[in-house]
Design a protein around this motif. Structure first.
Motif, short mmCIF file in Angstrom:
data_model
loop_
_atom_site.label_atom_id
_atom_site.label_comp_id
_atom_site.label_asym_id
_atom_site.label_seq_id
_atom_site.Cartn_x
_atom_site.Cartn_y
_atom_site.Cartn_z
N TYR A 1 0.79 -1.21 0.00
CA TYR A 1 0.00 0.00 0.00
C TYR A 1 0.84 1.28 0.00
CZ TYR A 1 -3.71 -3.21 1.51
OH TYR A 1 -4.60 -4.24 1.61
N PHE A 2 2.13 1.11 0.13
CA PHE A 2 3.03 2.26 0.28
C PHE A 2 3.95 2.40 -0.91
CE2 PHE A 2 2.54 3.44 4.78
CZ PHE A 2 1.78 2.39 5.23
N GLY A 3 4.33 3.63 -1.21
CA GLY A 3 5.49 3.82 -2.05
C GLY A 3 6.71 3.46 -1.21
N VAL A 4 7.60 2.67 -1.75
CA VAL A 4 8.80 2.27 -1.01
C VAL A 4 10.02 2.72 -1.79
CG1 VAL A 4 10.15 0.35 -0.09
CG2 VAL A 4 7.65 0.31 0.08
N GLY A 5 10.85 3.46 -1.11
CA GLY A 5 12.06 3.99 -1.74
C GLY A 5 13.31 3.43 -1.10
N TRP A 6 14.35 3.37 -1.89
CA TRP A 6 15.68 3.01 -1.39
C TRP A 6 16.57 4.24 -1.47
CZ3 TRP A 6 17.12 -1.40 1.00
CH2 TRP A 6 16.27 -2.51 0.89
N PHE A 7 17.32 4.44 -0.40
CA PHE A 7 18.25 5.55 -0.30
C PHE A 7 19.59 5.00 0.16
CE2 PHE A 7 15.27 9.14 -0.56
CZ PHE A 7 14.07 8.48 -0.41
N ARG A 8 20.62 5.81 0.01
CA ARG A 8 21.92 5.40 0.50
C ARG A 8 22.71 6.61 0.99
NH1 ARG A 8 24.74 3.47 -5.21
NH2 ARG A 8 24.95 5.56 -6.17
N GLN A 9 23.61 6.33 1.91
CA GLN A 9 24.47 7.38 2.42
C GLN A 9 25.89 6.85 2.54
OE1 GLN A 9 23.21 9.26 6.09
NE2 GLN A 9 24.43 11.08 5.63
N ALA A 10 26.76 7.42 1.75
CA ALA A 10 28.16 7.05 1.78
C ALA A 10 28.88 7.88 2.85
CB ALA A 10 28.79 7.28 0.42
N VAL B 1 25.64 2.96 3.35
CA VAL B 1 24.55 2.37 4.13
C VAL B 1 23.27 2.60 3.34
CG1 VAL B 1 23.27 2.40 6.29
CG2 VAL B 1 25.74 2.81 6.30
N TYR B 2 22.56 1.51 3.12
CA TYR B 2 21.33 1.57 2.32
C TYR B 2 20.11 1.52 3.24
CZ TYR B 2 23.83 1.16 -2.06
OH TYR B 2 24.65 1.40 -3.14
N TYR B 3 19.18 2.41 2.98
CA TYR B 3 17.97 2.52 3.77
C TYR B 3 16.75 2.34 2.88
CZ TYR B 3 21.10 4.99 7.02
OH TYR B 3 22.13 5.34 7.84
N CYS B 4 15.70 1.78 3.44
CA CYS B 4 14.43 1.82 2.75
C CYS B 4 13.47 2.70 3.55
CB CYS B 4 13.84 0.43 2.52
SG CYS B 4 13.26 -0.43 3.98
N ALA B 5 12.54 3.27 2.82
CA ALA B 5 11.56 4.17 3.42
C ALA B 5 10.20 3.91 2.80
CB ALA B 5 11.96 5.62 3.20
N ALA B 6 9.18 3.92 3.60
CA ALA B 6 7.82 3.72 3.13
C ALA B 6 7.06 5.04 3.20
CB ALA B 6 7.13 2.66 3.97
N ASP B 7 6.37 5.36 2.12
CA ASP B 7 5.65 6.62 2.01
C ASP B 7 4.17 6.33 1.81
OD1 ASP B 7 4.49 9.07 1.00
OD2 ASP B 7 6.53 9.78 0.65
N ALA B 8 3.35 6.79 2.74
CA ALA B 8 1.92 6.48 2.70
C ALA B 8 1.20 7.12 1.51
CB ALA B 8 1.26 6.93 4.00
N ARG B 9 1.81 8.09 0.88
CA ARG B 9 1.18 8.69 -0.29
C ARG B 9 1.21 7.75 -1.48
NH1 ARG B 9 4.68 14.05 -0.38
NH2 ARG B 9 6.23 12.43 0.02
N GLY B 10 2.14 6.80 -1.46
CA GLY B 10 2.15 5.78 -2.50
C GLY B 10 2.82 6.17 -3.80
N TYR B 11 3.30 7.39 -3.91
CA TYR B 11 3.87 7.85 -5.17
C TYR B 11 5.25 7.25 -5.41
CZ TYR B 11 0.37 11.58 -4.87
OH TYR B 11 -0.78 12.30 -4.76
N CYS B 12 5.62 7.18 -6.67
CA CYS B 12 7.00 6.91 -7.05
C CYS B 12 7.19 7.48 -8.45
CB CYS B 12 7.32 5.42 -7.02
SG CYS B 12 8.95 5.05 -7.73
N GLY C 1 13.88 2.54 7.91
CA GLY C 1 14.61 1.49 8.58
C GLY C 1 15.94 2.01 9.12
N GLN C 2 16.67 1.11 9.74
CA GLN C 2 17.95 1.46 10.36
C GLN C 2 19.13 1.36 9.41
OE1 GLN C 2 18.22 2.69 13.63
NE2 GLN C 2 16.02 2.80 13.26
N GLY C 3 18.91 0.77 8.26
CA GLY C 3 19.97 0.70 7.27
C GLY C 3 20.74 -0.60 7.29
N THR C 4 21.33 -0.92 6.15
CA THR C 4 22.21 -2.07 6.02
C THR C 4 23.43 -1.65 5.21
OG1 THR C 4 22.29 -4.42 5.37
CG2 THR C 4 21.03 -2.96 3.94
#
Length: 127
Positions: free
Chosen positions: A31-40, A93-104, A118-121
């Protein structure tokens, strides 16, 4: 606090592949837009790509387009980031995020994307 968790990080050689997973015990990710992010190290967090809620529409930033693929398994309530042909520059470090608006899409996959994180991997690309 809503639980959303990433897994699958590790050490991978340049040119190799790795699959990251994002799941939640409380959110139905379909039901959510799910995004992946990263931080070097020493850098700001940046978006990698996302998948829209309900429909398998995806968006990727140019630096990973053609190498990374986002998919979703609704039965497992899991969103995957398949990384291929990785480069040392993918170390982060890779993070996922869920967005209730559902957009991508390009216009919505910005700094305000998400709401549940999330806390990242850690992913390290090295020979």
């Amino acid at each position: 606090q809503v639980q959303i968790a990433e897994s699958g990080g590790g050490l991978v050689q340049p040119g190799g592949s790795l699959r990251l997973s994002c799941t939640s015990s409380e959110l139905t990710l379909h039901y959510f837009g799910v995004g992946w992010f990263r931080q070097a190290p020493g850098k700001e967090r940046e978006g990698v790509g996302c998948m829209a809620g309900f429909v398998p529409t995806t968006y990727y930033v140019d630096s990973v387009k053609g190498r990374f693929t986002i998919s979703r398994d609704n039965d497992r309530n899991t969103v995957y980031l398949q990384m291929a042909d990785v480069e040392p520059e993918d170390t982060a470090v890779y993070y996922c995020a869920a967005d209730a608006r559902g957009y991508c899409d390009a216009s919505h996959f910005g700094p305000d994307f998400g709401g549940f994180w999330g806390q990242g991997t850690q992913v390290k690309v090295s020979s």
